[in-house]
Design a protein around this motif. Structure first.
Motif, short mmCIF file in Angstrom:
data_model
loop_
_atom_site.label_atom_id
_atom_site.label_comp_id
_atom_site.label_asym_id
_atom_site.label_seq_id
_atom_site.Cartn_x
_atom_site.Cartn_y
_atom_site.Cartn_z
N THR A 1 0.81 -1.21 0.00
CA THR A 1 0.00 0.00 0.00
C THR A 1 0.85 1.27 0.00
N GLY A 2 2.16 1.14 0.24
CA GLY A 2 3.01 2.31 0.20
C GLY A 2 4.48 1.95 0.36
N ILE A 3 5.35 2.81 -0.16
CA ILE A 3 6.79 2.63 0.03
C ILE A 3 7.16 2.82 1.49
N GLY A 4 6.38 3.66 2.18
CA GLY A 4 6.67 3.95 3.58
C GLY A 4 6.66 2.72 4.47
N GLN A 5 6.01 1.65 4.04
CA GLN A 5 5.94 0.43 4.84
C GLN A 5 7.14 -0.48 4.64
N LEU A 6 8.01 -0.14 3.68
CA LEU A 6 9.08 -1.05 3.27
C LEU A 6 10.44 -0.67 3.86
N GLU A 7 11.21 -1.71 4.19
CA GLU A 7 12.61 -1.52 4.56
C GLU A 7 13.44 -1.46 3.28
#
Length: 342
Positions: free
Chosen positions: A26-32
């Motif tokens: 749902t977003g890049i913000g959730q990814l390491e």
């Protein structure tokens, strides 16, 4: 095509599902950082497939993917459709203008309806920020965000990173197959930052990979708080371009402006349009990007957009199919019972 990670990939990433533990995207913000790199590496094999005469695999045979687009789209919808079909899935496109949403059905009711159809993955594009997460919370299958309001467009950020990695490899600045990041690169993103979910996803993605990101726009189109995201704001385009390794231009989203924010397209081009002369302020081999669709003669001149040695705009389109194939593959591995993912 064999999706078993190579020995070198096994050394770079955690084994199995730990390489990408998320059910949804749902977003890049959730990814390491390593999760972003894993998706880029996975996409590389699909780049090769898509350049062959036979561009088809049965990897997702028997699975059903629903592309539920509540906002109009051409390239993103087409890219997801091609990605699903090249992987062998059954792909169904749902356009909001033809759906019960026009009859007053709520987004949650729509999500429940889609879930009852037992889709194996749902791709959502919606005009409201957070809509994709709302649907993800109501369904049993993976959800991919194809753009939600002014929030994020994660696959665009990923495909831009993949296109940039390919271009840098062609310039001899690193192997696309190595665990290379963008440390040392200065990337300028110019245009309608305020309304751009593409800008947000790119800021998060590029900075996670080590790049220094500059943002440039008229004052009215620069959102508050960009410094908190680690980006450096500019209102002078010439200053923002100074020494930049990559220049990414954004479309003016006039449909979200209602005639406000800029005096005229002509004035905007004078101050913020990318011309050959203005590009000289960037690094000598600076790359030019644009997520499309382009307003030629407004944010970018045609002779810049079509520069064979500098523009990677068509490569961005090509990488879009590969990235979306990679995302569909990775997110459906649990459903397919792939070893280490179920």
């Amino acid at each position: 095509m064999d999706n078993t990670p190579t020995s070198s990939a096994a050394d770079r990433f955690p084994a199995g599902r730990l390489a990408f533990p998320h059910r949804d995207l749902t977003g890049i913000g959730q990814l390491e950082r390593h999760e972003i790199l894993y998706l880029l590496d996975q996409a590389a094999q699909w780049v090769e497939l898509n350049r062959q005469r036979t561009k088809h695999t049965e990897l997702l045979s028997g699975l059903t993917i629903i592309n539920a687009f509540f906002e109009n789209s051409t390239r993103t919808l087409l890219s997801f459709e091609i990605a699903g079909k090249r992987l062998g899935a059954d792909v169904v496109n749902m356009h909001a203008a033809q759906s019960s949403v026009k009859k007053g059905e709520t987004l949650i009711d729509t999500a429940i309806t889609l879930n009852a159809m037992r889709a194996d993955a749902i791709v959502i594009r919606h005009g409201s920020s957070g809509a994709t997460q709302l649907i993800a919370d109501k369904v049993d299958c993976p959800v991919l965000n194809a753009g939600d309001g002014q929030h994020e467009h994660p696959t665009q950020g990923l495909l831009d990173a993949l296109a940039l990695r390919e271009a840098l490899a062609q310039q001899g600045r690193g192997s696309r197959d190595a665990l290379a990041d963008f440390t040392g690169l200065t990337i300028t993103i110019c245009g309608d930052i305020l309304h751009s979910r593409v800008a947000r996803s790119n800021i998060l993605c590029l900075q996670a990979m080590g790049a220094s990101v500059r943002l440039c726009s008229p004052p009215a189109l620069m959102p508050r708080g960009v410094e908190a995201m680690g980006a450096q704001p500019f209102h002078d385009f010439d200053a923002a371009l100074d020494g930049s390794d990559v220049v990414m231009m954004l479309r003016l989203q006039s449909e979200r402006m209602a005639g406000q924010f800029i005096p005229s397209a002509r004035e905007y081009h004078h101050l913020y349009g990318l011309t050959r002369e203005r590009l000289k302020r960037a690094a000598p081999d600076a790359l030019v990007m644009h997520p499309g669709p382009m307003n030629r003669g407004v944010e970018i001149d045609s002779d810049v957009a079509d520069m064979l040695d500098r523009s990677i705009i068509t490569s961005q389109v090509e990488m879009g199919v590969a990235i979306r194939m990679a995302c569909l593959d990775v997110l459906t591995r649990s459903a397919r019972g792939v070893e280490g993912w179920s």
